[in-house]
Design a protein around this motif. Structure first.
Motif, PDB file in Angstrom:
ATOM      1  N   GLN A   1       0.790  -1.306   0.027  1.00 27.17           N
ATOM      2  CA  GLN A   1      -0.138  -0.013   0.233  1.00 27.17           C
ATOM      3  C   GLN A   1       0.862   1.445   0.002  1.00 27.17           C
ATOM      4  OE1 GLN A   1      -2.509   1.492   3.614  1.00 27.17           O
ATOM      5  NE2 GLN A   1      -4.306   0.653   2.316  1.00 27.17           N
ATOM      6  N   LEU A   2       1.786   1.475   1.043  1.00 26.41           N
ATOM      7  CA  LEU A   2       2.616   2.524   1.014  1.00 26.41           C
ATOM      8  C   LEU A   2       3.475   2.640  -0.007  1.00 26.41           C
ATOM      9  CD1 LEU A   2       3.599   2.576   4.962  1.00 26.41           C
ATOM     10  CD2 LEU A   2       1.833   3.952   3.706  1.00 26.41           C
ATOM     11  N   GLY A   3       3.921   1.714  -0.864  1.00 30.91           N
ATOM     12  CA  GLY A   3       5.019   1.464  -1.962  1.00 30.91           C
ATOM     13  C   GLY A   3       4.088   2.307  -3.274  1.00 30.91           C
ATOM     14  N   GLU A   4       3.047   2.530  -3.192  1.00 30.30           N
ATOM     15  CA  GLU A   4       2.281   3.124  -4.425  1.00 30.30           C
ATOM     16  C   GLU A   4       2.592   2.509  -5.769  1.00 30.30           C
ATOM     17  OE1 GLU A   4       2.896   7.160  -3.279  1.00 30.30           O
ATOM     18  OE2 GLU A   4       1.218   7.243  -2.229  1.00 30.30           O
ATOM     19  N   GLY A   5       2.951   1.279  -5.878  1.00 27.92           N
ATOM     20  CA  GLY A   5       3.576   0.803  -7.128  1.00 27.92           C
ATOM     21  C   GLY A   5       4.823   0.586  -7.555  1.00 27.92           C
ATOM     22  N   ARG A   6       5.562   1.512  -6.734  1.00 27.03           N
ATOM     23  CA  ARG A   6       6.891   1.286  -6.653  1.00 27.03           C
ATOM     24  C   ARG A   6       7.485   0.065  -6.216  1.00 27.03           C
ATOM     25  NH1 ARG A   6       8.399   5.568  -3.103  1.00 27.03           N
ATOM     26  NH2 ARG A   6      10.663   4.910  -3.373  1.00 27.03           N
ATOM     27  N   PHE A   7       7.106  -0.592  -5.501  1.00 29.84           N
ATOM     28  CA  PHE A   7       7.512  -1.658  -4.606  1.00 29.84           C
ATOM     29  C   PHE A   7       6.381  -2.770  -4.637  1.00 29.84           C
ATOM     30  CE2 PHE A   7       9.293   1.575  -2.802  1.00 29.84           C
ATOM     31  CZ  PHE A   7      10.701   1.363  -2.523  1.00 29.84           C
ATOM     32  N   ARG A   8       6.907  -3.938  -5.008  1.00 29.71           N
ATOM     33  CA  ARG A   8       5.852  -5.228  -5.003  1.00 29.71           C
ATOM     34  C   ARG A   8       6.399  -6.135  -3.941  1.00 29.71           C
ATOM     35  NH1 ARG A   8       5.397  -8.340 -10.493  1.00 29.71           N
ATOM     36  NH2 ARG A   8       7.770  -8.019 -10.224  1.00 29.71           N
ATOM     37  N   ALA A   9       5.618  -6.269  -2.837  1.00 24.52           N
ATOM     38  CA  ALA A   9       5.904  -6.999  -1.631  1.00 24.52           C
ATOM     39  C   ALA A   9       5.428  -8.455  -1.612  1.00 24.52           C
ATOM     40  CB  ALA A   9       5.447  -6.213  -0.211  1.00 24.52           C
ATOM     41  N   PHE A  10       6.169  -9.316  -0.845  1.00 21.18           N
ATOM     42  CA  PHE A  10       5.637 -10.575  -0.817  1.00 21.18           C
ATOM     43  C   PHE A  10       6.132 -11.202   0.684  1.00 21.18           C
ATOM     44  CE2 PHE A  10       7.146  -9.836  -5.141  1.00 21.18           C
ATOM     45  CZ  PHE A  10       6.176 -10.650  -5.892  1.00 21.18           C
ATOM     46  N   SER A  11       5.515 -12.310   1.221  1.00 23.76           N
ATOM     47  CA  SER A  11       6.032 -12.836   2.420  1.00 23.76           C
ATOM     48  C   SER A  11       6.039 -14.352   2.559  1.00 23.76           C
ATOM     49  CB  SER A  11       4.797 -12.009   3.519  1.00 23.76           C
ATOM     50  OG  SER A  11       3.561 -12.948   3.348  1.00 23.76           O
ATOM     51  N   ALA A  12       6.771 -14.699   3.283  1.00 24.23           N
ATOM     52  CA  ALA A  12       6.781 -16.120   3.422  1.00 24.23           C
ATOM     53  C   ALA A  12       7.530 -16.600   4.796  1.00 24.23           C
ATOM     54  CB  ALA A  12       7.740 -16.723   2.450  1.00 24.23           C
ATOM     55  N   GLY A  13       7.435 -17.937   4.933  1.00 28.06           N
ATOM     56  CA  GLY A  13       7.621 -18.311   6.435  1.00 28.06           C
ATOM     57  C   GLY A  13       8.563 -19.547   6.101  1.00 28.06           C
ATOM     58  N   SER A  14       9.714 -19.748   7.011  1.00 25.56           N
ATOM     59  CA  SER A  14      10.602 -20.826   6.935  1.00 25.56           C
ATOM     60  C   SER A  14       9.926 -22.193   7.524  1.00 25.56           C
ATOM     61  CB  SER A  14      12.011 -20.478   7.894  1.00 25.56           C
ATOM     62  OG  SER A  14      11.637 -20.316   9.338  1.00 25.56           O
ATOM     63  N   HIS A  15       9.098 -22.023   8.218  1.00 26.72           N
ATOM     64  CA  HIS A  15       8.193 -23.069   9.012  1.00 26.72           C
ATOM     65  C   HIS A  15       6.799 -22.717   8.864  1.00 26.72           C
ATOM     66  CE1 HIS A  15      12.254 -23.753  10.419  1.00 26.72           C
ATOM     67  NE2 HIS A  15      11.964 -25.052   9.893  1.00 26.72           N
ATOM     68  N   PRO A  16       6.028 -22.284   7.776  1.00 28.61           N
ATOM     69  CA  PRO A  16       4.711 -21.566   7.807  1.00 28.61           C
ATOM     70  C   PRO A  16       3.805 -22.527   8.561  1.00 28.61           C
ATOM     71  CG  PRO A  16       5.328 -22.535   5.553  1.00 28.61           C
ATOM     72  CD  PRO A  16       6.538 -22.771   6.420  1.00 28.61           C
ATOM     73  N   ARG A  17       2.956 -21.544   9.272  1.00 25.23           N
ATOM     74  CA  ARG A  17       1.914 -22.363  10.216  1.00 25.23           C
ATOM     75  C   ARG A  17       0.774 -22.698   9.563  1.00 25.23           C
ATOM     76  NH1 ARG A  17       2.269 -17.736  14.748  1.00 25.23           N
ATOM     77  NH2 ARG A  17       3.957 -18.748  15.948  1.00 25.23           N
ATOM     78  N   GLY A  18       0.533 -22.445   8.382  1.00 25.95           N
ATOM     79  CA  GLY A  18      -0.490 -22.938   7.364  1.00 25.95           C
ATOM     80  C   GLY A  18      -1.810 -22.225   7.542  1.00 25.95           C
ATOM     81  N   PHE A  19      -1.734 -20.938   8.188  1.00 26.62           N
ATOM     82  CA  PHE A  19      -2.944 -20.194   8.316  1.00 26.62           C
ATOM     83  C   PHE A  19      -2.403 -18.648   8.782  1.00 26.62           C
ATOM     84  CE2 PHE A  19      -2.175 -21.788  12.441  1.00 26.62           C
ATOM     85  CZ  PHE A  19      -2.462 -20.499  13.348  1.00 26.62           C
ATOM     86  N   VAL A  20      -3.070 -17.673   8.184  1.00 34.18           N
ATOM     87  CA  VAL A  20      -2.873 -16.244   8.760  1.00 34.18           C
ATOM     88  C   VAL A  20      -3.401 -16.121  10.187  1.00 34.18           C
ATOM     89  CG1 VAL A  20      -2.964 -13.879   8.264  1.00 34.18           C
ATOM     90  CG2 VAL A  20      -2.734 -15.582   6.343  1.00 34.18           C
ATOM     91  N   HIS A  21      -2.790 -15.560  11.112  1.00 32.79           N
ATOM     92  CA  HIS A  21      -3.615 -15.389  12.340  1.00 32.79           C
ATOM     93  C   HIS A  21      -4.766 -14.309  12.244  1.00 32.79           C
ATOM     94  CE1 HIS A  21      -3.895 -14.178  16.728  1.00 32.79           C
ATOM     95  NE2 HIS A  21      -3.048 -15.240  17.087  1.00 32.79           N
ATOM     96  N   PRO A  22      -5.886 -14.801  12.912  1.00 29.16           N
ATOM     97  CA  PRO A  22      -6.979 -13.973  12.681  1.00 29.16           C
ATOM     98  C   PRO A  22      -6.922 -12.697  13.334  1.00 29.16           C
ATOM     99  CG  PRO A  22      -7.548 -16.164  13.791  1.00 29.16           C
ATOM    100  CD  PRO A  22      -5.822 -15.972  13.650  1.00 29.16           C
TER     101      PRO A  22
END
Length: 173
Positions: free
Chosen positions: A28-49
């Motif tokens: 959102q803040l990058g206003e198209g200048r940035f494309r962000a991604f996220s990942a985990g080394s040991h993903p929990r399998g769900f996004v915390h509510p």
């Protein structure tokens, strides 16, 4: 001003809170200048509510938030990353994959809001604080003149953003 779009990967061990928030905030803040991604080394399998609730509270659409492994971003078909930031204390000492293209890396540790025990108000407060702290560091990152800094100066700058004093109101040296 450069028209270049920078790819940024935020890594946390579980990919359920901090890295998900960082991805949404930078997109959102990058206003198209940035494309962000996220990942985990040991993903929990769900996004915390509470992550989803915090994002929604701050006008982010949490619909695309998903928990994923860093393996998605280490292969030959993955987008080339310009920056890779670890955002949890546990990930600071982990051995990360060799990222194609040798992106700039730094550790920006944040306390795990999902580890907070207590009532719902205490948990909400922890998530809001983490959201605020991530936003503070990302605003500092966005203020860097990326196209003017050489690689060494840029590495020092992104490393300095991760210093604990950046969240206490002190300025970068």
């Amino acid at each position: 001003m450069s028209d270049r779009v920078y790819n940024v990967l935020f890594i946390c061990s579980g990919n359920s809170a901090r890295s998900i928030m960082a991805e949404a905030i930078l997109n959102q803040l990058g206003e198209g200048r940035f494309r962000a991604f996220s990942a985990g080394s040991h993903p929990r399998g769900f996004v915390h509510p509470q992550t989803l609730a915090t994002l929604q509270q701050h006008q982010h659409d949490p619909a695309s938030a998903r928990c994923k492994s860093w393996d998605e971003f280490a292969g030959p078909d993955a987008p080339a990353m310009d920056f890779v930031f670890t955002v949890c204390d546990a990930a600071a000492g982990e051995v990360c994959p060799a990222w194609p293209g040798q992106p700039m890396t730094a550790h920006w540790g944040f306390a795990d809001p999902a580890a907070v025990t207590g009532d719902e108000a205490a948990q909400h407060k922890a998530f809001v604080r983490t959201y605020r702290d991530i936003t503070t560091r990302l605003r500092l990152f966005l203020s860097l003149p990326l196209h003017k800094l050489d690689r060494l100066a840029l590495q020092h700058a992104v490393h300095d953003i991760g210093r604990p004093d950046t969240l206490s109101g002190e300025t970068l040296a």
